[in-house]
Scaffold this motif. Structure first.
Motif, mmCIF file in Angstrom:
data_model
loop_
_atom_site.group_PDB
_atom_site.id
_atom_site.type_symbol
_atom_site.label_atom_id
_atom_site.label_comp_id
_atom_site.label_asym_id
_atom_site.label_seq_id
_atom_site.Cartn_x
_atom_site.Cartn_y
_atom_site.Cartn_z
ATOM 1 N N ALA A 22 0.841 -1.200 0.000
ATOM 2 C CA ALA A 22 0.000 0.000 0.000
ATOM 3 C C ALA A 22 0.874 1.246 0.000
ATOM 4 C CB ALA A 22 -0.887 0.003 1.245
ATOM 5 N N ASN A 23 0.284 2.346 -0.378
ATOM 6 C CA ASN A 23 0.871 3.694 -0.383
ATOM 7 C C ASN A 23 1.728 3.975 -1.625
ATOM 8 O OD1 ASN A 23 -0.308 3.840 2.147
ATOM 9 N ND2 ASN A 23 1.586 3.611 3.276
ATOM 10 N N TYR A 28 -0.562 7.563 0.364
ATOM 11 C CA TYR A 28 -0.941 7.074 1.700
ATOM 12 C C TYR A 28 -2.454 6.850 1.796
ATOM 13 C CZ TYR A 28 -1.426 7.197 6.836
ATOM 14 O OH TYR A 28 -1.726 6.917 8.137
ATOM 15 N N ASP A 29 -2.825 5.639 2.103
ATOM 16 C CA ASP A 29 -4.241 5.236 2.261
ATOM 17 C C ASP A 29 -5.032 5.281 0.951
ATOM 18 O OD1 ASP A 29 -3.934 4.653 4.912
ATOM 19 O OD2 ASP A 29 -5.231 6.243 5.674
ATOM 20 N N HIS A 153 -9.000 1.499 6.617
ATOM 21 C CA HIS A 153 -8.298 2.046 5.444
ATOM 22 C C HIS A 153 -8.403 1.003 4.348
ATOM 23 C CE1 HIS A 153 -4.537 -0.309 5.848
ATOM 24 N NE2 HIS A 153 -4.828 -0.272 7.133
ATOM 25 N N ASP A 155 -6.653 0.718 1.216
ATOM 26 C CA ASP A 155 -5.652 0.519 0.151
ATOM 27 C C ASP A 155 -5.200 -0.937 -0.006
ATOM 28 O OD1 ASP A 155 -4.505 0.918 2.657
ATOM 29 O OD2 ASP A 155 -3.080 2.442 2.008
ATOM 30 N N ASN A 156 -4.807 -1.585 1.102
ATOM 31 C CA ASN A 156 -4.421 -3.003 1.014
ATOM 32 C C ASN A 156 -5.613 -3.866 0.593
ATOM 33 O OD1 ASN A 156 -2.358 -2.193 3.569
ATOM 34 N ND2 ASN A 156 -1.510 -3.507 1.987
ATOM 35 N N THR A 201 0.314 -1.520 12.691
ATOM 36 C CA THR A 201 -0.150 -0.449 11.794
ATOM 37 C C THR A 201 -0.634 0.751 12.598
ATOM 38 O OG1 THR A 201 -0.736 -2.121 10.169
ATOM 39 C CG2 THR A 201 -1.637 0.065 9.809
ATOM 40 N N ARG A 205 1.021 4.369 12.361
ATOM 41 C CA ARG A 205 0.195 5.518 11.961
ATOM 42 C C ARG A 205 0.345 6.637 12.988
ATOM 43 N NH1 ARG A 205 -3.505 3.963 7.839
ATOM 44 N NH2 ARG A 205 -4.990 5.638 8.201
ATOM 45 N N ARG A 252 8.450 7.254 9.348
ATOM 46 C CA ARG A 252 8.362 5.793 9.525
ATOM 47 C C ARG A 252 9.695 5.091 9.353
ATOM 48 N NH1 ARG A 252 2.668 3.863 6.839
ATOM 49 N NH2 ARG A 252 1.397 4.302 8.673
ATOM 50 N N GLY A 278 3.625 -0.446 2.557
ATOM 51 C CA GLY A 278 2.555 -0.184 3.521
ATOM 52 C C GLY A 278 3.101 0.552 4.726
ATOM 53 N N ALA A 279 2.766 0.041 5.910
ATOM 54 C CA ALA A 279 3.233 0.687 7.135
ATOM 55 C C ALA A 279 4.570 0.121 7.608
ATOM 56 C CB ALA A 279 2.168 0.513 8.218
HETATM 57 N N1 HSE Z 1 -2.050 3.031 4.282
HETATM 58 C C1 HSE Z 1 -1.789 2.188 5.401
HETATM 59 C C2 HSE Z 1 -0.728 2.832 6.255
HETATM 60 C C3 HSE Z 1 -1.309 0.858 4.919
HETATM 61 O O1 HSE Z 1 0.272 3.253 5.669
HETATM 62 O O2 HSE Z 1 -0.882 2.935 7.454
HETATM 63 C C4 HSE Z 1 -1.029 -0.119 6.018
HETATM 64 O O3 HSE Z 1 -0.465 -1.279 5.471
#
Ligand code: HSE
Length: 328
Positions: A22-23, A28-29, A153, A155-156, A201, A205, A252, A278-279
Motif C-alpha cells: 500500500a501507499n 498514503y491510504d 483504510h 488501500d491493502n 499499523t 500511523r 516511519r 505499507g506501514a
Molecule cells: N495506508 C496504510 C498505512 C497501509 O500506511 O498505514 C497499512 O499497510
C-alpha cells in the motif's frame, strides 16, 4: 436489515486472497497494489440451525502465522468482517466456522490482515448469495482493518480484492479506480525479521504528524499523479519517478533499521524506485527486469546481514486479485 433466504443446510466455500503493498510512497491510504507472492486461504463452513444463535461464529487458524492471530472473532480480522455481515444480513440461523490458513507474515507491511478480511468477505458473499457489488465487498472487507490499524483504510484491501493497481477515494464517498499494471513491473519486497509491536499499523500511523506543510502536500500530490499517469499509460519510468514521498517516509523509516542505507544501495544496484511497503517494516523496490530483481534481492539480504538481521525477500509481479477456489 436485508433478509437472506437460502435453502442450504450445509455448505462451504474456500477463497484465496493475495498479499499487497500500500501507499507506493505518496499514495498514503489511497494506492494499493496486489502482489502475486503469498496468499491467505480462508474456508467458511455454514450449517443451518433450527433457531437463531447469537454467538454463531467460530474461528480456527492454521499455517505459518497461526500463533500470532487471535481466534476470538471480536479481535480477529476475519471475525470482525464476518460479524458485520452476519449482523447486517441477519444470518444468525447459521452456525459459521471460519478456517484461516495464514501464509502472509503478520504486521510486516504486506497486507496480511487485508487478505484474510477479503477472503472472508468474498466467501460469505458467495455462500449466502448476497450479491454484494464491488464497493460493498471493499467496504465490508475494510471492517477488518479496524482490528489491526484502528481505522478502516482501504488501500491493502483494494489491492488484495481486485489485484493490480487500485486508487481508492473516500471523500465525498467511497469509490475506486482499477488500473492494470504494466506487464514488466517487478517488485522486490524485503521483510526484515525484526520484532514488530502488537497492532503495528496503529503504532506506525501514530508516528506520522497530524499537520503537513502545504509545500510537502504539493510534492506528494505531483508524485502521486505521476504514478497514476504511469499506470494508465503503462510507463514504468513515470510510475517509478513518482514513488517518492516526503511526508510519511521521514517518520516511519526510523522504525526500520538501516533503511536509508538499504534504499541508497538498492537504487545504486538497479532499483527504479524504493519505498516502505505499507506501514513497514518491509521495504519494496520496483524495477522492470526479473534478472535485476534477483540481483537486488541478494543485495538487500546482504545489507541486512551486515546489521545482523535476518530478512526474507520476495520477487513478485502484480496479482490478479482474490478468488473463490471451491464452493460446495
Ligand atoms: N495506508 C496504510 C498505512 C497501509 O500506511 O498505514 C497499512 O499497510
Amino acid at each position: 436489515m436485508i433478509k437472506v433466504d437460502i435453502e442450504t443446510e450445509f455448505s462451504e466455500c474456500t477463497a484465496h486472497a493475495p498479499a499487497s503493498t500500500a501507499n507506493l510512497g505518496p499514495g498514503y491510504d489511497v494506492f494499493g497494489l496486489g502482489l502475486d507472492v503469498l496468499e491467505d486461504i480462508v474456508t467458511v463452513k455454514i450449517n443451518k440451525s433450527p433457531k437463531a444463535i447469537k454467538n454463531n461464529l467460530k474461528i480456527i487458524t492454521k499455517g505459518h502465522g497461526k500463533k500470532n492471530i487471535p481466534n476470538d472473532p471480536d479481535y480477529n480480522t476475519s471475525g470482525i468482517v464476518a460479524k458485520k455481515i452476519i449482523s447486517e444480513y441477519n444470518l444468525y440461523n447459521y452456525r459459521c466456522l471460519i478456517e484461516i490458513e495464514k501464509n502472509i507474515p503478520i504486521g510486516y507491511g504486506m497486507g496480511s490482515s487485508a487478505a484474510s478480511a477479503v477472503a472472508t468477505a468474498i466467501s460469505f458473499n458467495a455462500l449466502f448469495g448476497l450479491k454484494m457489488d464491488e464497493n460493498k465487498l471493499l467496504d465490508y472487507s475494510a471492517e477488518g482493518e479496524l482490528a489491526s490499524a484502528g481505522v478502516k483504510h482501504y488501500d491493502n484491501i483494494a489491492g488484495s480484492l481486485f489485484g493490480n493497481f487500485v486508487v481508492v477515494k473516500t471523500y465525498p464517498r467511497l469509490e475506486f479506480i482499477k488500473i492494470k499494471a504494466p506487464n514488466d513491473l517487478i517488485a522486490v519486497v524485503c521483510v526484515p525479521q525484526i520484532k514488530v509491536p502488537k497492532k503495528k499499523t496503529e503504532v506506525s500511523r501514530g508516528v506520522i504528524p497530524k499537520k503537513v506543510l502545504l509545500e510537502k502536500t504539493v510534492h506528494n500530490i505531483a508524485n502521486a499523479c505521476s504514478i497514476v499517469a504511469g499506470f494508465y499509460t503503462q510507463d514504468m519510468n513515470m510510475i517509478c519517478n513518482g514513488i517518492n514521498d516526503c511526508i510519511i517516509e521521514p517518520f516511519r523509516k526510523k522504525m526500520i533499521p538501516g533503511y536509508d542505507k538499504l534504499k541508497k544501495r538498492s537504487i545504486e544496484e538497479g532499483a527504479m524506485a524504493f519505498t516502505i511497503s505499507g506501514a513497514g517494516p518491509s521495504s519494496i523496490a520496483f524495477l522492470n527486469s526479473r534478472k535485476k530483481g534477483l540481483h537486488l534481492a541478494e543485495v538487500m539480504r546482504e545489507e541486512y546481514k551486515k546489521l545482523d538481521i535476518k530478512c526474507e525477500t520476495y520477487l513478485t509481479k502484480p496479482s490478479d486479485g482474490s478468488k473463490i477456489v471451491s464452493k460446495k
